[in-house]
Write a protein that holds these residues in place. Sequence first.
Motif, PDB file in Angstrom:
ATOM      1  N   ARG A   1     -15.257   0.999   1.555  1.00  0.00           N
ATOM      2  CA  ARG A   1     -15.246   2.367   1.060  1.00  0.00           C
ATOM      3  C   ARG A   1     -13.961   2.600   0.266  1.00  0.00           C
ATOM      4  O   ARG A   1     -12.989   1.838   0.387  1.00  0.00           O
ATOM      5  CB  ARG A   1     -15.362   3.358   2.214  1.00  0.00           C
ATOM      6  CG  ARG A   1     -14.212   3.332   3.205  1.00  0.00           C
ATOM      7  CD  ARG A   1     -14.534   4.186   4.423  1.00  0.00           C
ATOM      8  NE  ARG A   1     -13.453   4.159   5.396  1.00  0.00           N
ATOM      9  CZ  ARG A   1     -12.475   5.057   5.458  1.00  0.00           C
ATOM     10  NH1 ARG A   1     -12.431   6.050   4.575  1.00  0.00           N
ATOM     11  NH2 ARG A   1     -11.532   4.974   6.375  1.00  0.00           N
ATOM     12  N   PHE A   2     -13.942   3.664  -0.525  1.00  0.00           N
ATOM     13  CA  PHE A   2     -12.754   3.984  -1.311  1.00  0.00           C
ATOM     14  C   PHE A   2     -11.665   4.594  -0.417  1.00  0.00           C
ATOM     15  O   PHE A   2     -11.922   5.487   0.392  1.00  0.00           O
ATOM     16  CB  PHE A   2     -13.105   4.950  -2.437  1.00  0.00           C
ATOM     17  CG  PHE A   2     -13.534   4.259  -3.697  1.00  0.00           C
ATOM     18  CD1 PHE A   2     -12.615   3.945  -4.675  1.00  0.00           C
ATOM     19  CD2 PHE A   2     -14.860   3.899  -3.881  1.00  0.00           C
ATOM     20  CE1 PHE A   2     -12.999   3.289  -5.834  1.00  0.00           C
ATOM     21  CE2 PHE A   2     -15.267   3.245  -5.034  1.00  0.00           C
ATOM     22  CZ  PHE A   2     -14.326   2.939  -6.019  1.00  0.00           C
ATOM     23  N   ILE A   3     -10.469   4.065  -0.571  1.00  0.00           N
ATOM     24  CA  ILE A   3      -9.277   4.579   0.098  1.00  0.00           C
ATOM     25  C   ILE A   3      -8.149   4.579  -0.928  1.00  0.00           C
ATOM     26  O   ILE A   3      -7.944   3.577  -1.622  1.00  0.00           O
ATOM     27  CB  ILE A   3      -8.868   3.711   1.304  1.00  0.00           C
ATOM     28  CG1 ILE A   3     -10.006   3.625   2.327  1.00  0.00           C
ATOM     29  CG2 ILE A   3      -7.606   4.270   1.961  1.00  0.00           C
ATOM     30  CD1 ILE A   3      -9.712   2.675   3.476  1.00  0.00           C
ATOM     31  N   ASP A   4      -7.456   5.689  -1.046  1.00  0.00           N
ATOM     32  CA  ASP A   4      -6.358   5.800  -2.020  1.00  0.00           C
ATOM     33  C   ASP A   4      -6.822   5.475  -3.435  1.00  0.00           C
ATOM     34  O   ASP A   4      -6.072   4.893  -4.233  1.00  0.00           O
ATOM     35  CB  ASP A   4      -5.189   4.884  -1.637  1.00  0.00           C
ATOM     36  CG  ASP A   4      -4.454   5.352  -0.392  1.00  0.00           C
ATOM     37  OD1 ASP A   4      -4.670   6.504   0.025  1.00  0.00           O
ATOM     38  OD2 ASP A   4      -3.663   4.575   0.167  1.00  0.00           O
TER      39      ASP A   4
ATOM     40  N   SER B   1      -2.427   0.698   2.509  1.00  0.00           N
ATOM     41  CA  SER B   1      -1.540   1.367   3.449  1.00  0.00           C
ATOM     42  C   SER B   1      -0.319   1.827   2.676  1.00  0.00           C
ATOM     43  O   SER B   1       0.416   0.998   2.127  1.00  0.00           O
ATOM     44  CB  SER B   1      -1.144   0.410   4.579  1.00  0.00           C
ATOM     45  OG  SER B   1      -0.257   1.021   5.491  1.00  0.00           O
ATOM     46  N   TYR B   2      -0.150   3.128   2.565  1.00  0.00           N
ATOM     47  CA  TYR B   2       0.959   3.706   1.806  1.00  0.00           C
ATOM     48  C   TYR B   2       0.960   3.219   0.363  1.00  0.00           C
ATOM     49  O   TYR B   2       1.998   2.907  -0.212  1.00  0.00           O
ATOM     50  CB  TYR B   2       2.297   3.409   2.490  1.00  0.00           C
ATOM     51  CG  TYR B   2       2.422   4.036   3.858  1.00  0.00           C
ATOM     52  CD1 TYR B   2       2.889   5.336   4.015  1.00  0.00           C
ATOM     53  CD2 TYR B   2       2.023   3.326   4.995  1.00  0.00           C
ATOM     54  CE1 TYR B   2       2.971   5.914   5.272  1.00  0.00           C
ATOM     55  CE2 TYR B   2       2.101   3.904   6.259  1.00  0.00           C
ATOM     56  CZ  TYR B   2       2.586   5.198   6.391  1.00  0.00           C
ATOM     57  OH  TYR B   2       2.661   5.773   7.632  1.00  0.00           O
TER      58      TYR B   2
ATOM     59  N   PHE C   1       1.686  -8.725  -1.889  1.00  0.00           N
ATOM     60  CA  PHE C   1       1.282  -7.322  -1.895  1.00  0.00           C
ATOM     61  C   PHE C   1       0.919  -6.890  -3.316  1.00  0.00           C
ATOM     62  O   PHE C   1       1.533  -7.325  -4.295  1.00  0.00           O
ATOM     63  CB  PHE C   1       2.418  -6.430  -1.380  1.00  0.00           C
ATOM     64  CG  PHE C   1       2.754  -6.652   0.065  1.00  0.00           C
ATOM     65  CD1 PHE C   1       2.007  -6.061   1.069  1.00  0.00           C
ATOM     66  CD2 PHE C   1       3.827  -7.455   0.414  1.00  0.00           C
ATOM     67  CE1 PHE C   1       2.322  -6.272   2.405  1.00  0.00           C
ATOM     68  CE2 PHE C   1       4.151  -7.673   1.751  1.00  0.00           C
ATOM     69  CZ  PHE C   1       3.396  -7.070   2.744  1.00  0.00           C
ATOM     70  N   VAL C   2      -0.083  -6.023  -3.405  1.00  0.00           N
ATOM     71  CA  VAL C   2      -0.529  -5.449  -4.672  1.00  0.00           C
ATOM     72  C   VAL C   2      -0.578  -3.937  -4.509  1.00  0.00           C
ATOM     73  O   VAL C   2      -1.065  -3.431  -3.493  1.00  0.00           O
ATOM     74  CB  VAL C   2      -1.920  -5.993  -5.063  1.00  0.00           C
ATOM     75  CG1 VAL C   2      -2.439  -5.297  -6.318  1.00  0.00           C
ATOM     76  CG2 VAL C   2      -1.865  -7.493  -5.281  1.00  0.00           C
ATOM     77  N   ARG C   3      -0.073  -3.216  -5.495  1.00  0.00           N
ATOM     78  CA  ARG C   3      -0.166  -1.755  -5.466  1.00  0.00           C
ATOM     79  C   ARG C   3      -1.594  -1.319  -5.790  1.00  0.00           C
ATOM     80  O   ARG C   3      -2.383  -2.090  -6.324  1.00  0.00           O
ATOM     81  CB  ARG C   3       0.816  -1.139  -6.471  1.00  0.00           C
ATOM     82  CG  ARG C   3       2.279  -1.498  -6.219  1.00  0.00           C
ATOM     83  CD  ARG C   3       3.182  -0.759  -7.207  1.00  0.00           C
ATOM     84  NE  ARG C   3       4.544  -1.255  -7.149  1.00  0.00           N
ATOM     85  CZ  ARG C   3       5.461  -0.843  -6.272  1.00  0.00           C
ATOM     86  NH1 ARG C   3       5.126   0.067  -5.360  1.00  0.00           N
ATOM     87  NH2 ARG C   3       6.692  -1.337  -6.281  1.00  0.00           N
ATOM     88  N   THR C   4      -1.913  -0.058  -5.505  1.00  0.00           N
ATOM     89  CA  THR C   4      -3.245   0.444  -5.804  1.00  0.00           C
ATOM     90  C   THR C   4      -3.483   0.583  -7.307  1.00  0.00           C
ATOM     91  O   THR C   4      -4.606   0.868  -7.724  1.00  0.00           O
ATOM     92  CB  THR C   4      -3.480   1.808  -5.121  1.00  0.00           C
ATOM     93  OG1 THR C   4      -2.395   2.692  -5.426  1.00  0.00           O
ATOM     94  CG2 THR C   4      -3.590   1.646  -3.615  1.00  0.00           C
ATOM     95  N   THR C   5      -2.465   0.355  -8.116  1.00  0.00           N
ATOM     96  CA  THR C   5      -2.639   0.294  -9.573  1.00  0.00           C
ATOM     97  C   THR C   5      -3.100  -1.093 -10.023  1.00  0.00           C
ATOM     98  O   THR C   5      -3.440  -1.296 -11.182  1.00  0.00           O
ATOM     99  CB  THR C   5      -1.321   0.620 -10.282  1.00  0.00           C
ATOM    100  OG1 THR C   5      -0.313  -0.317  -9.846  1.00  0.00           O
ATOM    101  CG2 THR C   5      -0.870   2.039  -9.969  1.00  0.00           C
ATOM    102  N   GLY C   6      -3.074  -2.072  -9.100  1.00  0.00           N
ATOM    103  CA  GLY C   6      -3.397  -3.453  -9.430  1.00  0.00           C
ATOM    104  C   GLY C   6      -2.187  -4.294  -9.744  1.00  0.00           C
ATOM    105  O   GLY C   6      -2.298  -5.512  -9.908  1.00  0.00           O
TER     106      GLY C   6
ATOM    107  N   GLY D   1       4.924   3.076   6.517  1.00  0.00           N
ATOM    108  CA  GLY D   1       5.888   3.871   5.761  1.00  0.00           C
ATOM    109  C   GLY D   1       6.391   3.071   4.577  1.00  0.00           C
ATOM    110  O   GLY D   1       5.608   2.532   3.799  1.00  0.00           O
ATOM    111  N   ASN D   2       7.697   2.943   4.452  1.00  0.00           N
ATOM    112  CA  ASN D   2       8.289   2.229   3.316  1.00  0.00           C
ATOM    113  C   ASN D   2       8.566   0.761   3.607  1.00  0.00           C
ATOM    114  O   ASN D   2       9.242   0.101   2.805  1.00  0.00           O
ATOM    115  CB  ASN D   2       9.598   2.918   2.893  1.00  0.00           C
ATOM    116  CG  ASN D   2       9.351   4.262   2.257  1.00  0.00           C
ATOM    117  OD1 ASN D   2       8.397   4.441   1.507  1.00  0.00           O
ATOM    118  ND2 ASN D   2      10.212   5.234   2.563  1.00  0.00           N
ATOM    119  N   TYR D   3       8.065   0.243   4.727  1.00  0.00           N
ATOM    120  CA  TYR D   3       8.439  -1.110   5.117  1.00  0.00           C
ATOM    121  C   TYR D   3       7.217  -1.941   5.531  1.00  0.00           C
ATOM    122  O   TYR D   3       6.206  -1.408   5.996  1.00  0.00           O
ATOM    123  CB  TYR D   3       9.430  -1.062   6.288  1.00  0.00           C
ATOM    124  CG  TYR D   3      10.656  -0.244   6.002  1.00  0.00           C
ATOM    125  CD1 TYR D   3      11.695  -0.753   5.229  1.00  0.00           C
ATOM    126  CD2 TYR D   3      10.775   1.055   6.498  1.00  0.00           C
ATOM    127  CE1 TYR D   3      12.819   0.009   4.952  1.00  0.00           C
ATOM    128  CE2 TYR D   3      11.903   1.821   6.232  1.00  0.00           C
ATOM    129  CZ  TYR D   3      12.922   1.293   5.460  1.00  0.00           C
ATOM    130  OH  TYR D   3      14.031   2.044   5.185  1.00  0.00           O
TER     131      TYR D   3
END
Length: 266
Positions: free
Chosen positions: A56-59, A116-117, A130-135, A151-153
């Motif tokens: 499913r779509f998240i963020d 996650s975050y 790790f990949v951001r939700t922007t790709g 969080g940030n870690y």
Amino acid sequence: KYGLVNADGLPLTEPKYDGISMLSEGMALCKKSNRYCFVNARGEEVTPFIINTPSRFIDGVAIVKLCPDDAAASVKGGKLVKSPSSKRTQDGLYGIIDKSGTALTGFVYESVAKPSYGVLAVTKGGRSSFVRTTGEALSADEYDSVKSFSGNYAAVCIGGKWGWIDASGNVVIAPAYDDARQNVVDGLFCVAQGDRWGAVDAAGGVVVPFVLSSAEDLEEAIKTIYKQYGRRVLTAREVSIFQARKLNERKRFGLSDTIPLEYWDF
């Protein structure tokens, strides 16, 4: 057959699907003959029926695996299309798409964890990153294993040892521990030395000594002792007293031996 209607009961699609999921972030997952597509809140199919394993779509993103017997675009930034002339994806691997049906990454990952975050943990060629939700990649670094951001870690493993990085990919706690908990608890990083758990702060200083036998007990100790006595560096005795309380509590259920009550006071 199933279709979609809006809040007024007006049809958005014809009843042509074998199954429809509940909407997630305004996107419905629709099924035909064991293949899936995403349909937006206007009833528009934003992908063709070439998805084999969806999330499913998240963020704003979904993790998908495409059907191995279909040719589909896999170029970053390209729309998913079913066309014999398009570039074929690598069978059995995952990629990330947005709500327009655009592939934000190639379909190159053996596994992708849910966001996650704003960051997804991915595995490619047996290496984790790790990949951001922007790709976009969080950094060029790769690890033996990783845990999702808290969080940030995020906890990362290099050479069998665990440490922590921040949301920019910078090392916060150097990899030196035998295990690490995913969650950051009250600003503390829960880590293990051998089979004992303790906690360190962002400067690497030991705040909770390595005396607890489980990560769950460590998290509970931090929350309980901090709530009662405030934030400070804990002594081994204080943590042992907490553990004594836990053992006495468990004794009531026949789970462990008891410890005398005289050890209960700080």
